[in-house]
Write a protein that holds these residues in place. Structure first.
Motif, PDB file in Angstrom:
ATOM      1  N   GLN A 157      29.397  39.922-127.151  1.00 19.34           N
ATOM      2  CA  GLN A 157      27.938  39.624-127.311  1.00 19.34           C
ATOM      3  C   GLN A 157      27.191  40.518-126.090  1.00 19.34           C
ATOM      4  O   GLN A 157      27.168  39.768-124.709  1.00 19.34           O
ATOM      5  N   CYS A 158      27.059  41.700-126.195  1.00 18.90           N
ATOM      6  CA  CYS A 158      26.032  42.186-125.063  1.00 18.90           C
ATOM      7  C   CYS A 158      24.645  41.847-124.865  1.00 18.90           C
ATOM      8  O   CYS A 158      24.237  41.945-123.668  1.00 18.90           O
ATOM      9  N   ARG A 159      23.969  41.186-125.843  1.00 14.70           N
ATOM     10  CA  ARG A 159      22.669  41.014-125.817  1.00 14.70           C
ATOM     11  C   ARG A 159      21.616  42.177-125.823  1.00 14.70           C
ATOM     12  O   ARG A 159      20.511  41.927-125.503  1.00 14.70           O
ATOM     13  N   GLU A 160      22.395  43.482-125.880  1.00 15.02           N
ATOM     14  CA  GLU A 160      21.255  44.588-125.526  1.00 15.02           C
ATOM     15  C   GLU A 160      21.461  45.498-126.757  1.00 15.02           C
ATOM     16  O   GLU A 160      20.455  46.221-126.968  1.00 15.02           O
ATOM     17  N   CYS A 161      22.451  45.741-127.491  1.00 11.43           N
ATOM     18  CA  CYS A 161      22.533  46.610-128.679  1.00 11.43           C
ATOM     19  C   CYS A 161      21.654  46.311-129.889  1.00 11.43           C
ATOM     20  O   CYS A 161      21.367  45.120-130.001  1.00 11.43           O
ATOM     21  N   LYS A 162      21.436  47.067-130.928  1.00  8.73           N
ATOM     22  CA  LYS A 162      20.662  46.919-131.814  1.00  8.73           C
ATOM     23  C   LYS A 162      21.197  45.834-132.731  1.00  8.73           C
ATOM     24  O   LYS A 162      20.610  44.901-133.634  1.00  8.73           O
ATOM     25  N   PHE A 163      22.445  45.630-132.830  1.00  5.66           N
ATOM     26  CA  PHE A 163      23.285  44.683-133.545  1.00  5.66           C
ATOM     27  C   PHE A 163      22.892  43.140-132.863  1.00  5.66           C
ATOM     28  O   PHE A 163      22.575  42.235-133.530  1.00  5.66           O
ATOM     29  N   CYS A 164      22.999  43.219-131.714  1.00  4.94           N
ATOM     30  CA  CYS A 164      22.968  41.892-131.046  1.00  4.94           C
ATOM     31  C   CYS A 164      21.398  41.509-131.078  1.00  4.94           C
ATOM     32  O   CYS A 164      20.919  40.267-131.028  1.00  4.94           O
ATOM     33  N   LYS A 165      20.597  42.366-131.248  1.00  2.00           N
ATOM     34  CA  LYS A 165      19.194  41.899-131.209  1.00  2.00           C
ATOM     35  C   LYS A 165      18.701  41.768-132.682  1.00  2.00           C
ATOM     36  O   LYS A 165      17.423  41.287-132.876  1.00  2.00           O
ATOM     37  N   SER A 166      19.182  42.000-133.718  1.00  2.00           N
ATOM     38  CA  SER A 166      19.066  41.804-135.069  1.00  2.00           C
ATOM     39  C   SER A 166      19.252  40.632-135.659  1.00  2.00           C
ATOM     40  O   SER A 166      20.442  40.028-135.252  1.00  2.00           O
ATOM     41  N   PRO A 167      18.555  39.821-136.180  1.00  6.06           N
ATOM     42  CA  PRO A 167      18.672  38.466-136.705  1.00  6.06           C
ATOM     43  C   PRO A 167      19.704  38.624-137.840  1.00  6.06           C
ATOM     44  O   PRO A 167      19.983  37.622-138.437  1.00  6.06           O
ATOM     45  N   LYS A 168      20.122  39.876-138.478  1.00  6.57           N
ATOM     46  CA  LYS A 168      21.117  40.035-139.534  1.00  6.57           C
ATOM     47  C   LYS A 168      22.609  39.679-139.350  1.00  6.57           C
ATOM     48  O   LYS A 168      23.307  39.648-140.231  1.00  6.57           O
ATOM     49  N   THR A 169      22.698  40.077-137.984  1.00  4.49           N
ATOM     50  CA  THR A 169      24.318  40.233-137.766  1.00  4.49           C
ATOM     51  C   THR A 169      24.287  39.867-136.064  1.00  4.49           C
ATOM     52  O   THR A 169      23.558  40.169-135.413  1.00  4.49           O
TER      53      THR A 169
END
Length: 316
Positions: A157-169
């Motif tokens: 969990q980098c908390r920076e990429c688009k996946f970490c910022k997405s509520p879907k994944t």
């Protein structure tokens, strides 16, 4: 780990656990088999160190950068694990070196050892359900300090990429490419054995007395939490619990059926209960699992054996 991933049977995974048992008993470990809570596709073993374990004699000091310790090395697919002395390099920037105190044997480890994982890279050190203590940290690491109790994570969990910022994944993509190749973010490994580089596995490699993981692939836990139990949070528990809450999105008042009362299945049941399910039916071919399946009435409301017991009158 997916509950449906792979087709390795109980004997294959059990053989992997037996190999580890042979080594860890010799090394002074205590091995606990939780067979009563494992599904057929998952044979789980929890390994925890006793006082006086040879691990304490591993080379480690402020003046010695490389640690020499024992690890179960998978030299090639479809071959038994080999217990070797390995060198574990110090953590680089953004990395953490961990002394592993407990680890589980998961179906995915056997799946990879059988050569079924397309990302399986050999030689490697398997294992991804672990708990341990931070031994040292690399430059720039701020979330943990030496002495912290931690669980390595195969999904960072980098908390920076688009996946970490997405509520879907939450499938972080920051180090996905290198992790899938069995190397650290800089493209190299931290393990060496007999002069050869040994690859990492799922970013964790917990079948080693020491391992190195990325800072974003580690979670700090309370020191009072028993590592031989919370190591399950690294895979089995989070997989099942999340399947109920985040994937199935169980709603209050739901009727749920769970096939397989292993670590993942029981975690699914707990997730269903947390979501407010009205009825939770646990289904398993092994009646020995029924007792823990209905433990104190807080997991499944009913446990049945398919075909023999799952009749309309029982479901009324």
């Amino acid at each position: 780990m997916s509950a449906t991933a792979g087709k390795a049977n109980l004997e294959e995974v059990g053989a992997c656990a037996e190999l580890l048992a042979q080594f860890f008993y010799v090394q002074g470990f205590r091995l606990r088999f939780w067979s009563s809570v494992m599904p057929r596709y998952l044979y789980f073993a929890t390994l925890c160190f006793q006082s006086g374990c040879p691990l304490t004699s591993c080379t480690s000091s402020v003046n010695v950068q490389v640690i020499t310790c024992r690890a179960a090395v998978a030299w090639e697919e479809k071959k038994p694990l080999s217990f070797e002395n390995v060198e574990v390099a110090p953590p680089k920037a953004g990395e953490v070196r961990v002394k592993i105190l407990s680890t589980g044997v998961c179906h995915t480890d056997a799946y990879t050892l059988d050569g079924l994982d397309p990302e399986g890279t050999f030689p490697c050190i398997l294992g991804h359900e672990g708990g341990g203590v931070v031994e040292s940290i690399g430059e720039g690491v701020t979330s943990v300090q030496p002495g912290d109790h931690v669980i390595p994570l195969y999904i960072p969990q980098c908390r920076e990429c688009k996946f970490c910022k997405s509520p879907k994944t939450n499938v972080c993509g920051k180090i996905r490419l290198t992790q899938g190749k069995g190397v650290m973010p800089d493209g190299t490994t931290r393990f060496t054995c007999k002069g050869k580089p040994i690859y990492h596995f799922m970013g964790c490699s917990t079948f080693s007395e020491y391992t190195v993981v990325a800072e974003i692939s580690i979670s700090k836990v309370n020191k009072d939490a028993p590592l031989d139990k919370v190591c399950l949070l690294g895979c089995g528990v989070s997989t099942g619990y999340g399947a109920a809450l985040n994937t199935a999105r169980v709603e209050p008042g739901s009727n749920c059926a769970i096939w397989g009362l292993g670590a993942v299945g029981l975690a699914v049941a707990m997730g269903c209960k947390a979501a407010g399910a009205k009825r939770i039916i646990g289904i398993d071919l092994n009646p020995d699992k029924f007792e823990i399946g209905t433990w104190s009435g807080i997991i499944c409301t009913m446990v049945v054996e398919p075909v023999k017991s799952l009749t309309p009158d029982r479901l009324k």
